[in-house]
Design a protein around this motif. Structure first.
Motif, mmCIF file in Angstrom:
data_model
loop_
_atom_site.group_PDB
_atom_site.id
_atom_site.type_symbol
_atom_site.label_atom_id
_atom_site.label_comp_id
_atom_site.label_asym_id
_atom_site.label_seq_id
_atom_site.Cartn_x
_atom_site.Cartn_y
_atom_site.Cartn_z
ATOM 1 N N ARG A 196 0.828 -1.209 0.000
ATOM 2 C CA ARG A 196 0.000 0.000 0.000
ATOM 3 C C ARG A 196 0.860 1.256 0.000
ATOM 4 N NH1 ARG A 196 -2.272 -0.791 4.395
ATOM 5 N NH2 ARG A 196 -1.399 0.821 5.739
ATOM 6 N N TRP A 197 1.906 1.257 0.841
ATOM 7 C CA TRP A 197 2.768 2.438 0.901
ATOM 8 C C TRP A 197 3.520 2.643 -0.411
ATOM 9 C CZ3 TRP A 197 4.997 0.627 6.221
ATOM 10 C CH2 TRP A 197 4.031 0.850 7.212
ATOM 11 N N ALA A 198 3.946 1.545 -1.033
ATOM 12 C CA ALA A 198 4.656 1.663 -2.308
ATOM 13 C C ALA A 198 3.762 2.311 -3.361
ATOM 14 C CB ALA A 198 5.134 0.295 -2.775
ATOM 15 N N ARG A 204 11.400 8.973 -3.362
ATOM 16 C CA ARG A 204 10.783 9.959 -2.472
ATOM 17 C C ARG A 204 9.596 9.317 -1.770
ATOM 18 N NH1 ARG A 204 13.003 12.812 -6.586
ATOM 19 N NH2 ARG A 204 14.040 14.781 -6.054
ATOM 20 N N PHE A 205 9.535 9.536 -0.472
ATOM 21 C CA PHE A 205 8.503 8.910 0.360
ATOM 22 C C PHE A 205 7.881 9.978 1.249
ATOM 23 C CE2 PHE A 205 6.802 6.698 4.023
ATOM 24 C CZ PHE A 205 6.329 5.490 3.540
ATOM 25 N N ARG A 206 6.556 9.996 1.324
ATOM 26 C CA ARG A 206 5.852 10.936 2.202
ATOM 27 C C ARG A 206 5.339 10.179 3.429
ATOM 28 N NH1 ARG A 206 2.722 15.634 2.073
ATOM 29 N NH2 ARG A 206 4.508 16.439 0.899
ATOM 30 N N TYR A 207 5.738 10.661 4.601
ATOM 31 C CA TYR A 207 5.249 10.084 5.851
ATOM 32 C C TYR A 207 4.240 11.036 6.475
ATOM 33 C CZ TYR A 207 4.951 8.542 10.674
ATOM 34 O OH TYR A 207 4.468 8.134 11.897
ATOM 35 N N ASP A 208 3.062 10.529 6.778
ATOM 36 C CA ASP A 208 2.033 11.297 7.475
ATOM 37 C C ASP A 208 1.795 10.662 8.832
ATOM 38 O OD1 ASP A 208 1.292 13.220 5.404
ATOM 39 O OD2 ASP A 208 0.546 11.480 4.310
ATOM 40 N N LEU A 259 1.205 15.720 11.206
ATOM 41 C CA LEU A 259 2.485 16.201 10.694
ATOM 42 C C LEU A 259 2.856 15.390 9.461
ATOM 43 C CD1 LEU A 259 4.643 13.834 11.663
ATOM 44 C CD2 LEU A 259 4.570 15.077 13.804
ATOM 45 N N ALA A 260 3.715 15.955 8.633
ATOM 46 C CA ALA A 260 4.134 15.287 7.396
ATOM 47 C C ALA A 260 5.616 15.535 7.171
ATOM 48 C CB ALA A 260 3.320 15.790 6.203
ATOM 49 N N PHE A 261 6.336 14.460 6.837
ATOM 50 C CA PHE A 261 7.762 14.555 6.533
ATOM 51 C C PHE A 261 8.027 13.927 5.170
ATOM 52 C CE2 PHE A 261 8.203 15.725 10.862
ATOM 53 C CZ PHE A 261 9.483 16.242 11.046
ATOM 54 N N ASP A 262 8.954 14.528 4.436
ATOM 55 C CA ASP A 262 9.387 13.994 3.149
ATOM 56 C C ASP A 262 10.752 13.332 3.304
ATOM 57 O OD1 ASP A 262 7.170 14.751 1.689
ATOM 58 O OD2 ASP A 262 7.992 16.727 1.198
ATOM 59 N N TYR A 263 10.865 12.133 2.748
ATOM 60 C CA TYR A 263 12.126 11.398 2.741
ATOM 61 C C TYR A 263 12.644 11.324 1.304
ATOM 62 C CZ TYR A 263 11.127 9.672 7.466
ATOM 63 O OH TYR A 263 10.873 9.570 8.813
ATOM 64 N N ARG A 264 13.940 11.495 1.150
ATOM 65 C CA ARG A 264 14.567 11.317 -0.157
ATOM 66 C C ARG A 264 15.762 10.394 -0.004
ATOM 67 N NH1 ARG A 264 18.753 13.717 -3.287
ATOM 68 N NH2 ARG A 264 18.413 13.330 -5.502
ATOM 69 N N VAL A 265 15.824 9.399 -0.873
ATOM 70 C CA VAL A 265 16.916 8.424 -0.852
ATOM 71 C C VAL A 265 17.466 8.303 -2.265
ATOM 72 C CG1 VAL A 265 17.575 6.034 -0.386
ATOM 73 C CG2 VAL A 265 15.833 7.146 1.035
ATOM 74 N N GLU A 266 18.770 8.404 -2.392
ATOM 75 C CA GLU A 266 19.417 8.160 -3.682
ATOM 76 C C GLU A 266 20.152 6.831 -3.606
ATOM 77 O OE1 GLU A 266 23.318 9.744 -5.841
ATOM 78 O OE2 GLU A 266 21.746 11.285 -5.803
ATOM 79 N N GLU A 286 14.752 6.236 18.501
ATOM 80 C CA GLU A 286 14.159 4.958 18.110
ATOM 81 C C GLU A 286 12.990 5.155 17.152
ATOM 82 O OE1 GLU A 286 13.218 2.949 21.698
ATOM 83 O OE2 GLU A 286 15.296 2.443 22.156
ATOM 84 N N SER A 287 12.165 6.174 17.392
ATOM 85 C CA SER A 287 11.030 6.394 16.496
ATOM 86 C C SER A 287 11.510 6.864 15.127
ATOM 87 C CB SER A 287 10.049 7.405 17.102
ATOM 88 O OG SER A 287 10.621 8.686 17.205
ATOM 89 N N ARG A 288 12.607 7.608 15.093
ATOM 90 C CA ARG A 288 13.148 8.043 13.796
ATOM 91 C C ARG A 288 13.743 6.854 13.042
ATOM 92 N NH1 ARG A 288 15.099 12.228 17.212
ATOM 93 N NH2 ARG A 288 17.276 11.592 16.968
ATOM 94 N N ASN A 289 14.455 5.992 13.751
ATOM 95 C CA ASN A 289 14.983 4.789 13.102
ATOM 96 C C ASN A 289 13.854 3.896 12.599
ATOM 97 O OD1 ASN A 289 17.655 5.422 13.400
ATOM 98 N ND2 ASN A 289 18.019 4.091 15.154
ATOM 99 N N HIS A 290 12.796 3.801 13.393
ATOM 100 C CA HIS A 290 11.642 2.989 12.993
ATOM 101 C C HIS A 290 11.078 3.487 11.660
ATOM 102 C CE1 HIS A 290 8.039 0.503 13.539
ATOM 103 N NE2 HIS A 290 7.324 1.565 13.217
ATOM 104 N N LYS A 291 10.949 4.790 11.525
ATOM 105 C CA LYS A 291 10.400 5.352 10.283
ATOM 106 C C LYS A 291 11.361 5.162 9.115
ATOM 107 C CE LYS A 291 7.656 8.758 12.799
ATOM 108 N NZ LYS A 291 7.989 8.191 14.114
ATOM 109 N N TRP A 292 12.659 5.343 9.364
ATOM 110 C CA TRP A 292 13.615 5.092 8.288
ATOM 111 C C TRP A 292 13.540 3.629 7.843
ATOM 112 C CZ3 TRP A 292 15.685 7.593 4.649
ATOM 113 C CH2 TRP A 292 16.114 8.911 4.784
ATOM 114 N N GLY A 293 13.332 2.726 8.781
ATOM 115 C CA GLY A 293 13.182 1.325 8.410
ATOM 116 C C GLY A 293 11.980 1.104 7.508
ATOM 117 N N LEU A 294 10.859 1.760 7.835
ATOM 118 C CA LEU A 294 9.662 1.645 7.000
ATOM 119 C C LEU A 294 9.920 2.184 5.595
ATOM 120 C CD1 LEU A 294 6.874 2.807 9.494
ATOM 121 C CD2 LEU A 294 7.635 0.483 9.004
ATOM 122 N N VAL A 295 10.607 3.318 5.524
ATOM 123 C CA VAL A 295 10.892 3.933 4.224
ATOM 124 C C VAL A 295 11.760 3.010 3.369
ATOM 125 C CG1 VAL A 295 12.069 5.850 3.081
ATOM 126 C CG2 VAL A 295 10.634 6.286 5.083
#
Length: 374
Positions: A233-235, A252-256, A267-274, A346-355
């Motif tokens: 679903r997230w993909a 690019r991934f949007r976290y809400d 809140l909403a954060f944008d992730y970018r990975v190259e 830990e919560s930031r690492n958790h989100k990076w893992g999801l991304v």
């Protein structure tokens, strides 16, 4: 109670690859955290034996199926905690603008909780072996299909007596946060446990000196930590991939999410990975996380209110797995932290893992589709 956290387990939770050598500064911080806890920490464990029927109100289909399959004759309800002192000290370090010391102590607290659960399982294995029984793998609210909101009901069942202090918040989080509730099943069908590998807790148990091991410890198995349905679903909904002619990929991934305090502000954060080319193993070349354009919800996070510059610098500094192949996310062991905010490492690492897992999932299915294997 003495807690002897294995250095390898501590380093794993810190995010270091296996057999990595800590820098002098990292070693100093790790030793400081361990020394502080040995002097001031107050860990505790409480266990209560019960009939399997006490779990009937809970919603974990996986736990229910495991207990039925093994014809469980009982369950052991366990509560463990690293104690409130560690949480208070970590907050003090954060207020003193010592993010490195804060991070290493926070992660040591997670290592203590893992150690307490592992040790509880080892003691139960010894106790059960004397009675011709076997212990099943433990499960906890927040695992797979067990709703973390049911922490309240499980804590009410366990009811650890004073001086143990434990509270389940409305979000399902525990206070002190370095705590865990768990359920271990018991069965008299020891032959069945040996035969059904999915019921063998030993494969997930890192207690090295255990004399009751039925299967070897399988560490760092390459499996996704996140439900594949969620990744799918997230993909589709949150991820965009741009493949360049040279094979480089911009993701690019949007976290809400919502803040954990202040009435749950969105809140909403944008992730970018190259990523580098596939032939190179998709090395992670760049990682960035920042509030989405126009987002104001992040300003309501408690750590932002306390020290906005420090929190945003910590978010910018977080680049887990940078320089490593994307596939390493499958073996990256990080504590589960379902909090919606970004206040804690830990919560930031958790989100990076999801991304990163979502990107891995999307690319794997992209190549399957191209090869006609979907």
């Amino acid at each position: 109670m003495t807690v002897n956290v294995e250095p390898a387990e501590y380093q794993r939770l810190l995010g270091y690859p296996r057999n990595a050598v800590l820098s002098e500064r990292a070693r100093e911080l790790a030793d400081q955290a361990r020394e502080w806890y040995s002097r001031h920490g107050n860990p505790w464990v409480y266990e209560r034996h019960a009939e399997p029927g006490v779990l009937l109100p809970f919603t974990s289909a996986r736990l229910d199926a495991m207990l039925q399959q093994a014809e469980a004759c009982g369950v052991v309800l366990v509560a463990v905690s690293a104690g409130p002192e560690l949480e208070a000290q970590a907050q003090e370090l954060w207020q003193e603008e010592k993010p490195d010391e804060y991070f290493f102590l926070e992660v040591f607290g997670s290592a203590v909780v893992e150690h307490l659960i592992t040790s509880a399982g080892a003691r139960l294995c010894a106790w059960a072996d004397e009675r011709a029984m076997a212990v099943l793998p433990h499960s906890s609210p927040g695992y797979e299909d067990w709703d973390i909101a049911e922490q309240h009901r499980l804590l009410d069942l366990i009811a650890p007596p004073p001086p143990a202090r434990l509270e389940a918040l409305d979000s399902g989080a525990l206070r002190p946060k370095k705590s865990q509730l768990a359920v271990f099943g018991l069965t008299r069908h020891t032959d069945r446990v040996r035969r059904l590998t999915e019921l063998v807790p030993c494969q997930n148990c890192s207690f090295v000196p255990c004399q009751f091991r039925r299967a070897p410890y399988q560490q760092n198995l390459p499996t996704c930590a996140t439900n594949p349905k969620a990744l799918k679903r997230w993909a589709a909904e949150r991820l965009t991939l741009e493949v360049h002619p040279d094979g480089v990929i911009d993701a690019r991934f949007r976290y809400d999410g919502t803040t954990c305090t202040n009435m749950g502000r969105p809140l909403a954060f944008d992730y970018r990975v190259e990523l580098g080319p596939r032939d190179d193993g998709y090395p992670i070349r760049e990682q960035r996380c920042e509030p989405a354009s126009g987002d104001t919800g992040h300003t309501a996070m408690c750590q932002y209110i306390a020290n906005p510059a420090q929190l945003m610098a910590a978010i910018e500094r977080d680049k887990p797995l940078l320089g490593r192949p994307l596939n390493d996310v499958l073996s990256w062991k990080r504590p589960a932290s379902p909090a919606g905010c970004y206040c804690e490492q830990e919560s930031r690492n958790h989100k990076w893992g999801l991304v990163l897992e979502t990107i891995h999932y999307a690319l794997a299915h992209y190549h399957q589709a191209r090869n006609g294997n979907s």
